[in-house]
Design a protein around this motif. Sequence first.
Motif, PDB file in Angstrom:
ATOM      1  N   GLN A 106       6.714   7.922  -2.043  1.00  0.00           N
ATOM      2  CA  GLN A 106       6.533   8.203  -0.619  1.00  0.00           C
ATOM      3  C   GLN A 106       5.675   7.122   0.012  1.00  0.00           C
ATOM      4  OE1 GLN A 106       4.924  12.024   0.210  1.00  0.00           O
ATOM      5  NE2 GLN A 106       5.075  11.816   2.422  1.00  0.00           N
ATOM      6  N   GLU A 107       6.166   6.501   1.052  1.00  0.00           N
ATOM      7  CA  GLU A 107       5.440   5.423   1.719  1.00  0.00           C
ATOM      8  C   GLU A 107       4.168   5.965   2.346  1.00  0.00           C
ATOM      9  OE1 GLU A 107       6.087   2.090   5.268  1.00  0.00           O
ATOM     10  OE2 GLU A 107       7.690   3.435   4.666  1.00  0.00           O
ATOM     11  N   ILE A 108       3.055   5.264   2.179  1.00  0.00           N
ATOM     12  CA  ILE A 108       1.784   5.676   2.743  1.00  0.00           C
ATOM     13  C   ILE A 108       1.661   5.074   4.136  1.00  0.00           C
ATOM     14  CG2 ILE A 108      -0.734   5.600   2.463  1.00  0.00           C
ATOM     15  CD1 ILE A 108      -0.278   5.352  -0.528  1.00  0.00           C
ATOM     16  N   GLN A 109       1.765   5.921   5.138  1.00  0.00           N
ATOM     17  CA  GLN A 109       1.785   5.460   6.513  1.00  0.00           C
ATOM     18  C   GLN A 109       0.473   4.824   6.938  1.00  0.00           C
ATOM     19  OE1 GLN A 109       4.531   5.433   8.283  1.00  0.00           O
ATOM     20  NE2 GLN A 109       5.674   6.413   6.641  1.00  0.00           N
ATOM     21  N   GLU A 110      -0.646   5.332   6.375  1.00  0.00           N
ATOM     22  CA  GLU A 110      -1.955   4.834   6.805  1.00  0.00           C
ATOM     23  C   GLU A 110      -2.228   3.411   6.326  1.00  0.00           C
ATOM     24  OE1 GLU A 110      -2.122   9.279   6.337  1.00  0.00           O
ATOM     25  OE2 GLU A 110      -1.444   7.575   5.155  1.00  0.00           O
ATOM     26  N   MET A 111      -1.454   2.937   5.361  1.00  0.00           N
ATOM     27  CA  MET A 111      -1.722   1.641   4.771  1.00  0.00           C
ATOM     28  C   MET A 111      -1.122   0.528   5.627  1.00  0.00           C
ATOM     29  SD  MET A 111      -3.454   0.754   2.221  1.00  0.00           S
ATOM     30  CE  MET A 111      -3.414   2.346   1.436  1.00  0.00           C
ATOM     31  N   GLU A 112      -1.938  -0.158   6.362  1.00  0.00           N
ATOM     32  CA  GLU A 112      -1.470  -1.188   7.272  1.00  0.00           C
ATOM     33  C   GLU A 112      -1.666  -2.575   6.675  1.00  0.00           C
ATOM     34  OE1 GLU A 112      -3.607  -0.568  10.838  1.00  0.00           O
ATOM     35  OE2 GLU A 112      -2.647   1.346  11.309  1.00  0.00           O
ATOM     36  N   GLU A 113      -0.743  -3.465   6.986  1.00  0.00           N
ATOM     37  CA  GLU A 113      -0.812  -4.833   6.469  1.00  0.00           C
ATOM     38  C   GLU A 113      -2.074  -5.539   6.950  1.00  0.00           C
ATOM     39  OE1 GLU A 113       0.289  -7.795   4.055  1.00  0.00           O
ATOM     40  OE2 GLU A 113       1.376  -5.901   4.296  1.00  0.00           O
ATOM     41  N   GLU A 114      -2.559  -5.156   8.151  1.00  0.00           N
ATOM     42  CA  GLU A 114      -3.762  -5.791   8.695  1.00  0.00           C
ATOM     43  C   GLU A 114      -4.965  -5.597   7.779  1.00  0.00           C
ATOM     44  OE1 GLU A 114      -1.661  -4.028  10.369  1.00  0.00           O
ATOM     45  OE2 GLU A 114      -0.925  -5.358  11.953  1.00  0.00           O
ATOM     46  N   LYS A 115      -5.011  -4.467   7.088  1.00  0.00           N
ATOM     47  CA  LYS A 115      -6.137  -4.198   6.185  1.00  0.00           C
ATOM     48  C   LYS A 115      -6.132  -5.174   5.020  1.00  0.00           C
ATOM     49  CE  LYS A 115      -9.715  -1.824   4.848  1.00  0.00           C
ATOM     50  NZ  LYS A 115     -10.933  -1.702   5.647  1.00  0.00           N
ATOM     51  N   ASN A 217      -8.059   4.763   5.232  1.00  0.00           N
ATOM     52  CA  ASN A 217      -7.976   6.214   5.102  1.00  0.00           C
ATOM     53  C   ASN A 217      -6.613   6.562   4.502  1.00  0.00           C
ATOM     54  OD1 ASN A 217      -7.770   8.973   5.390  1.00  0.00           O
ATOM     55  ND2 ASN A 217      -8.589   9.014   7.472  1.00  0.00           N
ATOM     56  N   VAL A 218      -6.616   6.882   3.207  1.00  0.00           N
ATOM     57  CA  VAL A 218      -5.357   7.209   2.527  1.00  0.00           C
ATOM     58  C   VAL A 218      -5.149   8.717   2.428  1.00  0.00           C
ATOM     59  CG1 VAL A 218      -5.304   5.075   1.208  1.00  0.00           C
ATOM     60  CG2 VAL A 218      -6.448   7.073   0.241  1.00  0.00           C
ATOM     61  N   GLY A 219      -6.097   9.492   2.964  1.00  0.00           N
ATOM     62  CA  GLY A 219      -5.938  10.936   2.996  1.00  0.00           C
ATOM     63  C   GLY A 219      -6.292  11.656   1.720  1.00  0.00           C
ATOM     64  N   GLU A 220      -6.866  10.946   0.741  1.00  0.00           N
ATOM     65  CA  GLU A 220      -7.264  11.602  -0.499  1.00  0.00           C
ATOM     66  C   GLU A 220      -8.415  10.840  -1.140  1.00  0.00           C
ATOM     67  OE1 GLU A 220      -4.114   9.646  -3.644  1.00  0.00           O
ATOM     68  OE2 GLU A 220      -3.475  11.411  -2.516  1.00  0.00           O
ATOM     69  N   SER A 221      -9.133  11.514  -2.025  1.00  0.00           N
ATOM     70  CA  SER A 221     -10.280  10.895  -2.681  1.00  0.00           C
ATOM     71  C   SER A 221      -9.838   9.727  -3.550  1.00  0.00           C
ATOM     72  CB  SER A 221     -11.022  11.934  -3.531  1.00  0.00           C
ATOM     73  OG  SER A 221     -11.506  12.981  -2.710  1.00  0.00           O
ATOM     74  N   ALA A 222     -10.693   8.689  -3.623  1.00  0.00           N
ATOM     75  CA  ALA A 222     -10.285   7.472  -4.330  1.00  0.00           C
ATOM     76  C   ALA A 222     -11.353   6.949  -5.287  1.00  0.00           C
ATOM     77  CB  ALA A 222      -9.924   6.393  -3.316  1.00  0.00           C
ATOM     78  N   CYS A 223     -12.334   7.774  -5.630  1.00  0.00           N
ATOM     79  CA  CYS A 223     -13.443   7.297  -6.472  1.00  0.00           C
ATOM     80  C   CYS A 223     -13.271   7.726  -7.927  1.00  0.00           C
ATOM     81  CB  CYS A 223     -14.775   7.784  -5.921  1.00  0.00           C
ATOM     82  SG  CYS A 223     -15.131   7.163  -4.269  1.00  0.00           S
ATOM     83  N   GLY A 253     -11.558   9.676   5.174  1.00  0.00           N
ATOM     84  CA  GLY A 253     -12.058   9.669   6.537  1.00  0.00           C
ATOM     85  C   GLY A 253     -13.427  10.298   6.694  1.00  0.00           C
ATOM     86  N   ASP A 254     -14.094  10.633   5.560  1.00  0.00           N
ATOM     87  CA  ASP A 254     -15.429  11.219   5.614  1.00  0.00           C
ATOM     88  C   ASP A 254     -16.487  10.134   5.769  1.00  0.00           C
ATOM     89  OD1 ASP A 254     -14.536  13.927   5.198  1.00  0.00           O
ATOM     90  OD2 ASP A 254     -14.167  13.388   3.110  1.00  0.00           O
TER      91      ASP A 254
END
Length: 269
Positions: A106-115, A217-223, A253-254
């Motif tokens: 599933q493509e992650i919409q929040e992931m932008e090339e600018e980042k 902001n990928v919508g889930e924890s990443a640590c 987003g926290d």
Amino acid sequence: METQKNTQKKITQDMGNKSPIKIFSTPNGLNVVKSPVKSIILSALRENELSFDEIVKVTDKSKSTVSVHLKALTQEGILGSKAHPADQRKKIFFINSRYIGELNQQEIQEMEEEKVEFLIKNLIDKGNPFEFFRLMFHTLRVVMIKEGINLDPILNQTGMRIGQVFYRKLENKRTPELLKNLAKFWTSNGLGRLEIDNLDPVTVRAYDCFECGLLPNVGESACALDSGILEAVFSAHFAQEVVVNEIKCYARGDNYCCFVIEPLEALSE
């Protein structure tokens, strides 16, 4: 209870049309699992060993379908089995390989090339090797997430090894003192800043997080790396397996990351 909810949520997600492709390390090399039904089975078995009938119930598939998939996963070296303690004619299945990660279709919409471009443009030698490798680490994470590659299990295992080694330097029988030592370790190694939020259950906040502070902001924890360190340290401290649940994260987003550490036995009661 929260762990069970997360497990069911993961299984439900795998039942969708776009289930993630799971990657396992077996004695014969890497094995990529694309089948949605196999994915459901593996999601369930990552939490608990299950009997054949329990797997049929979880997958909601026919016994013949489940039997075919279990046979294939066993032949591929991903699953193992043993006799059921209550009935020697039946089997208990378990994962017999190491979970490496997954490819999310599933493509992650929040992931932008600018980042990605922002991080790469900042990979400039400014006389600070730490900052350079920090940005390089985040660039790698962002590109992998953008491509749907999840290597959290490997990062978690890496964190656990780090925690196991450094626990000897942090060790203190009193939990508050251990947390103070851990906070100093976090700061001195550029991982961010830890604050004690609670002692029962042990809850810590992490600010300026090295691992996820620059992620979109990928919508889930990443640590996963930090979680692994905490899991190893507190498993040794409490002399029993613990569960680390990241309830807040910059990548969600926290405004900070927050970890709740509880003994596994307490959660199963």
